[in-house]
Design a protein around this motif. Structure first.
Motif, PDB file in Angstrom:
ATOM      1  N   LEU A 157      18.625 -20.607   7.585  1.00  0.00           N
ATOM      2  CA  LEU A 157      18.114 -19.278   7.909  1.00  0.00           C
ATOM      3  C   LEU A 157      18.628 -18.827   9.267  1.00  0.00           C
ATOM      4  O   LEU A 157      18.957 -17.655   9.456  1.00  0.00           O
ATOM      5  N   PHE A 158      18.747 -19.769  10.173  1.00  0.00           N
ATOM      6  CA  PHE A 158      19.287 -19.458  11.501  1.00  0.00           C
ATOM      7  C   PHE A 158      20.713 -18.945  11.390  1.00  0.00           C
ATOM      8  O   PHE A 158      21.115 -17.990  12.046  1.00  0.00           O
ATOM      9  N   LYS A 159      21.493 -19.595  10.507  1.00  0.00           N
ATOM     10  CA  LYS A 159      22.873 -19.143  10.290  1.00  0.00           C
ATOM     11  C   LYS A 159      22.903 -17.751   9.678  1.00  0.00           C
ATOM     12  O   LYS A 159      23.845 -17.005   9.854  1.00  0.00           O
ATOM     13  N   SER A 160      21.848 -17.451   8.934  1.00  0.00           N
ATOM     14  CA  SER A 160      21.868 -16.246   8.121  1.00  0.00           C
ATOM     15  C   SER A 160      21.426 -15.000   8.867  1.00  0.00           C
ATOM     16  O   SER A 160      22.099 -13.978   8.845  1.00  0.00           O
ATOM     17  N   ASN A 161      20.258 -15.084   9.524  1.00  0.00           N
ATOM     18  CA  ASN A 161      19.658 -13.860  10.049  1.00  0.00           C
ATOM     19  C   ASN A 161      18.676 -14.226  11.153  1.00  0.00           C
ATOM     20  O   ASN A 161      17.644 -14.843  10.902  1.00  0.00           O
ATOM     21  N   LEU A 162      18.976 -13.825  12.379  1.00  0.00           N
ATOM     22  CA  LEU A 162      18.164 -14.259  13.522  1.00  0.00           C
ATOM     23  C   LEU A 162      16.758 -13.669  13.514  1.00  0.00           C
ATOM     24  O   LEU A 162      15.806 -14.321  13.934  1.00  0.00           O
ATOM     25  N   TRP A 163      16.627 -12.447  13.020  1.00  0.00           N
ATOM     26  CA  TRP A 163      15.288 -11.830  12.998  1.00  0.00           C
ATOM     27  C   TRP A 163      14.358 -12.558  12.034  1.00  0.00           C
ATOM     28  O   TRP A 163      13.225 -12.890  12.375  1.00  0.00           O
ATOM     29  N   ILE A 164      14.868 -12.785  10.816  1.00  0.00           N
ATOM     30  CA  ILE A 164      14.011 -13.479   9.841  1.00  0.00           C
ATOM     31  C   ILE A 164      13.691 -14.871  10.371  1.00  0.00           C
ATOM     32  O   ILE A 164      12.567 -15.354  10.259  1.00  0.00           O
ATOM     33  N   TRP A 165      14.706 -15.507  10.964  1.00  0.00           N
ATOM     34  CA  TRP A 165      14.498 -16.855  11.494  1.00  0.00           C
ATOM     35  C   TRP A 165      13.401 -16.852  12.563  1.00  0.00           C
ATOM     36  O   TRP A 165      12.484 -17.680  12.538  1.00  0.00           O
ATOM     37  N   LEU A 166      13.496 -15.911  13.488  1.00  0.00           N
ATOM     38  CA  LEU A 166      12.538 -15.865  14.592  1.00  0.00           C
ATOM     39  C   LEU A 166      11.112 -15.671  14.077  1.00  0.00           C
ATOM     40  O   LEU A 166      10.193 -16.422  14.429  1.00  0.00           O
ATOM     41  N   PHE A 167      10.928 -14.675  13.210  1.00  0.00           N
ATOM     42  CA  PHE A 167       9.569 -14.411  12.694  1.00  0.00           C
ATOM     43  C   PHE A 167       9.078 -15.590  11.842  1.00  0.00           C
ATOM     44  O   PHE A 167       7.893 -15.938  11.875  1.00  0.00           O
ATOM     45  N   SER A 168       9.982 -16.197  11.098  1.00  0.00           N
ATOM     46  CA  SER A 168       9.575 -17.324  10.254  1.00  0.00           C
ATOM     47  C   SER A 168       9.148 -18.513  11.096  1.00  0.00           C
ATOM     48  O   SER A 168       8.158 -19.181  10.798  1.00  0.00           O
ATOM     49  N   ILE A 169       9.916 -18.785  12.149  1.00  0.00           N
ATOM     50  CA  ILE A 169       9.568 -19.897  13.035  1.00  0.00           C
ATOM     51  C   ILE A 169       8.212 -19.640  13.694  1.00  0.00           C
ATOM     52  O   ILE A 169       7.331 -20.513  13.727  1.00  0.00           O
ATOM     53  N   LEU A 170       8.019 -18.414  14.191  1.00  0.00           N
ATOM     54  CA  LEU A 170       6.740 -18.088  14.837  1.00  0.00           C
ATOM     55  C   LEU A 170       5.597 -18.305  13.864  1.00  0.00           C
ATOM     56  O   LEU A 170       4.579 -18.930  14.192  1.00  0.00           O
ATOM     57  N   PHE A 171       5.771 -17.794  12.637  1.00  0.00           N
ATOM     58  CA  PHE A 171       4.703 -17.908  11.646  1.00  0.00           C
ATOM     59  C   PHE A 171       4.459 -19.366  11.250  1.00  0.00           C
ATOM     60  O   PHE A 171       3.339 -19.861  11.333  1.00  0.00           O
ATOM     61  N   HIS A 172       5.524 -20.068  10.835  1.00  0.00           N
ATOM     62  CA  HIS A 172       5.312 -21.403  10.276  1.00  0.00           C
ATOM     63  C   HIS A 172       4.826 -22.401  11.333  1.00  0.00           C
ATOM     64  O   HIS A 172       3.933 -23.203  11.056  1.00  0.00           O
ATOM     65  N   PHE A 173       5.406 -22.341  12.519  1.00  0.00           N
ATOM     66  CA  PHE A 173       4.968 -23.295  13.544  1.00  0.00           C
ATOM     67  C   PHE A 173       3.585 -22.924  14.069  1.00  0.00           C
ATOM     68  O   PHE A 173       2.772 -23.790  14.360  1.00  0.00           O
TER      69      PHE A 173
END
Lengths: 242, 509
Positions: A65-81
């Motif tokens: 996901l990091f390779k793919s799209n930084l915005w989705i990655w950032l929000f996903s990391i914030l949410f999941h962690f």
């Protein structure tokens, strides 16, 4: 004993059985379905240790996901962690005495609800603001985010705005764990929070939340790249050689 | 299809295009005739009970393929893949976004195989399988080249190629096959190659090549066929036997074998590396095609199997041959051991021609005059199946480095394209996965857009005039589509064409 206590006790037994049974069934189903061909997305690790490392990067860092799209990655990391810390913090309501590492985690777990909610809000905003993601979003995609967000916000409200009787709450859950229904504190916000959590547990095994166990069974990520060195044959394919 | 096919404009900045819903609606390749379908054992036309058969086939595939089951369940609609497909970028049709393409099948899966889809179809985007849905599948699952670029970026590794293959397998099971792929598979079963080139024609062609090379170089380079007891069996795409620029790489392989002094042979019975069984997602067809190679290896008694420049063929050879036909190593069953004992296990089985040539170069067994390629400024197009579904050499990523190493060893001017368009992030040529047919030319031209943009950038900055590829489909596709973007069709060529230009040969007795 209030009616609410009995209803919530029943609800949580049902939710726990559905979650555990449903997930166990899904995992067993994934595990017994063969992967007849070697299809790791290459470059892929050539050893089992390498695959464990790849999977760990995928599960803990969301590498693809990091390779793919930084915005989705950032929000996903914030949410999941955020969610992970919040969940671990909630272990204090199920353990007596509270495990020492859960005690240590308490301040982090308390504040982790904020990034969790921010992450969810960001992910949801994308479903409205980004044309491509608006196109692929189904009503259930929106409802799932609404559900998680409502869980986060109702939890935050009890922590910071309208306190609930956490001692009595803990007594209720410790009681459930020995099959003994103790009174649940009468609080609308708490009823809401618990009701939503039980809902989430109930729909988990039937929904896209299966991405959690699914990732571990993804052949493109969990296979070792060694097709020339080792013959890989599914049972149904082996039948053809007889 | 549009009356006149034109290339889409380059994006000013390569950002995501706006959606043009239904831009490619109804675009589809010719449907296979009854005769073509019959030859593969598929129903000739849509039977009355197609609906039941389609659902039953889906159920069967869900039991046989973990990939399909997990990928249909796991997607969360995060959108990571939405801007990664070359067909979406080139056509702007939202159904060409990988997730949307998957959802065409997933929606039906949810309706018939999941509880929420049975109870609340609207809520979870589930829908009934109707003839319209089936037509939509036929159209959009033939707008996917199974290149796996989306799978690189998916947080769960969901590979749309697996979904496309399943959809095509279901379509075949209800008599709704694609003419191009299925006709070709039929030819392999009866004649031994995609082109339907019979043995005598092949022998003639090889004799002609020997004369041509003799004329060019004065050296007796052999192009042997059906030689019992040869050390190496070369399995190469049949396009190498006659198509331009493919044939120049075949000459390159022959020169390498000549310089190495190894005995090699083609097989007239099994004269095809391509395996379109992969494209239609049918295990039995793919296995049947691969078994010809096993048979040829057993019949000719060869010690090594080397595969020529072909992308999906290398995927099938590297990743699947051991599974399908026991061509490889590490088996403990009698079926596979029959062949594995015969093969020389000091070598990787099968070996890619690039692995073979690079090994010789590293051992100083080949001599080159690099200035013979000085008129060329070369860039390398990673072919999708080689890049994302196979390997060369011992290290992950060898499939990227070895071809480039060869190019650098035989030529002085090499430059890579934008890093987001090469290696595992490479863009498909636009013609892979069974789409290399003129009835899909419009789609092919549009799908080439991202690669052409990256090529244009190095043409402008470095004067690139040679696009090297190691795939027969890429070579044909670019020969056809380069002119639509204002390039010379002769820019495209093989890696072994460059080897052929530069290699220094001696007559051998």
């Amino acid at each position: 004993m209030s009616i609410a206590s009995i209803l919530f006790a029943a609800l949580f037994y049902l939710a726990a059985i559905t979650l555990a049974g449903g997930l166990a069934y899904r995992i067993a189903d994934y595990a017994r379905t063969p992967a007849p061909l070697k299809i790791p997305t290459t470059p892929a690790p050539t050893t089992t240790g390498g695959v464990v490392f790849r999977m760990a990067r995928e599960v803990f860092l969301f590498e693809s996901l990091f390779k793919s799209n930084l915005w989705i990655w950032l929000f996903s990391i914030l949410f999941h962690f955020g969610l992970a810390l919040v969940l671990l913090r909630h272990l204090r309501y199920f353990t007596e005495p509270v495990w020492s590492w859960v005690v240590l985690l308490q301040p982090f777990g308390t504040y982790a609800a904020f990034p969790m909610v921010i992450g969810l809000a960001g992910l949801w905003a994308r479903r409205f603001l980004v044309e491509r993601i608006r196109y692929i979003s189904t009503p259930s995609d929106h409802l799932m985010l609404a559900l998680l967000l409502a869980i986060g916000l109702s939890g935050l409200s009890m922590k910071w705005l309208v306190h609930t009787d956490v001692v009595a709450l803990k007594t209720f859950f410790l009681g459930l764990m020995r099959f003994d229904v103790e009174p649940l504190p009468a609080s609308g916000l708490l009823y809401l929070h618990l009701g939503l959590v039980a809902t989430l547990m109930l729909i988990f095994p039937f929904s896209k939340l299966l991405h959690a166990p699914g990732v571990f069974f993804s052949p493109s990520r969990n296979q070792v790249d060694n097709p020339r060195e080792k013959r890989h044959l599914a049972p149904w394919a082996a039948e053809m050689e007889k | 299809m549009a009356a006149e096919i034109t290339a889409p404009a380059y994006r000013v900045i390569p950002i995501v295009p706006a959606l043009k819903p239904d831009a490619m609606e109804g675009v589809k390749p010719f449907v296979a005739s009854e005769k073509i379908q019959d030859a593969l054992g598929f129903p000739g036309t849509l039977p009355d009970d197609w609906h039941e058969r389609a659902i039953a086939k889906m159920g069967e595939l869900l039991k046989k393929y973990r990939s399909l089951k997990v990928y249909l369940d796991a997607c969360v609609h995060c959108g990571a893949c939405t801007d990664k497909c070359h067909y979406f970028i080139g056509t702007q049709d939202p159904k060409n976004m990988p997730v949307a393409r998957q959802d065409l099948l997933r929606s039906v899966y949810r309706r018939y195989f999941t509880l929420p889809g049975k109870l609340f179809p609207k809520l979870v985007g589930a829908r009934d399988l109707t003839k319209e849905v089936l037509d939509e599948w036929y159209s959009y699952y033939h707008q996917c080249s199974e290149c796996r670029r989306c799978s690189v970026f998916c947080p769960y590794g969901i590979d749309t190629a697996e979904i496309t293959m399943a959809a095509r397998d279901i379509l075949d099971a209800v008599g709704y096959g694609q003419k191009y792929s299925n006709e070709i598979i039929g030819k392999v079963h009866t004649i031994g190659n995609n082109l339907g080139l019979p043995g005598p024609a092949l022998e003639n062609t090889m004799e002609g090549l020997e004369e041509d090379v003799k004329e060019d170089t004065g050296i007796d380079v052999r192009f042997p066929i059906d030689v019992q007891g040869a050390e190496v069996l070369l399995i190469t795409p049949s396009a190498d036997f006659f198509a331009e620029p493919h044939i120049d790489s075949l000459i390159g392989y022959a020169k390498v074998f000549h310089a190495a002094g190894v005995s090699w042979t083609l097989s007239s019975m099994s004269s095809e590396a391509a395996n379109f069984g992969l494209f239609i997602g049918n295990y039995e067809q793919m296995r049947k095609v691969a078994l010809r190679i096993r048979q040829a290896a057993l019949d000719l008694g060869v010690k090594r199997i080397i595969v020529g420049e072909c992308g999906h063929a290398w995927r099938v050879a590297y990743s699947f041959w051991n599974t399908l036909a026991g061509i490889g190593a590490g088996a403990d069953d009698p079926y596979a051991l029959m062949l594995q004992k015969q093969l020389d296990q000091r070598h990787k089985q099968p070996t890619h021609i690039c692995e073979y040539t690079w090994d010789l170069i590293q051992r100083d067994a080949l001599k080159f005059d690099k200035t013979k390629n000085d008129h060329l400024v070369i860039t390398f197009h990673d072919s999708c199946n080689v890049a994302r579904a196979s390997r060369m050499g011992d290290e992950p990523g060898g499939q990227f480095d070895i071809p480039r190493n060869i190019i650098r060893a035989v030529a002085n001017n090499f430059v890579d394209m934008d890093e987001n368009t090469i290696r595992e992030k490479t863009f498909c040529c636009g013609g892979g996965g069974g789409l290399l047919t003129d009835d899909l030319l419009d789609l092919r031209v549009k799908g080439a857009l991202p690669r052409m943009e990256a090529l244009q950038a190095v043409v402008d900055s470095h004067g690139v005039n040679y696009l090297a590829a190691i795939c027969a489909i890429c070579k044909t596709q670019f020969s056809k589509t380069l002119p639509y973007y204002g390039f010379n069709m002769r820019m495209i060529g093989g890696v072994h064409q460059l080897v052929s230009n530069a290699i220094i040969l001696e007559n051998k007795q």
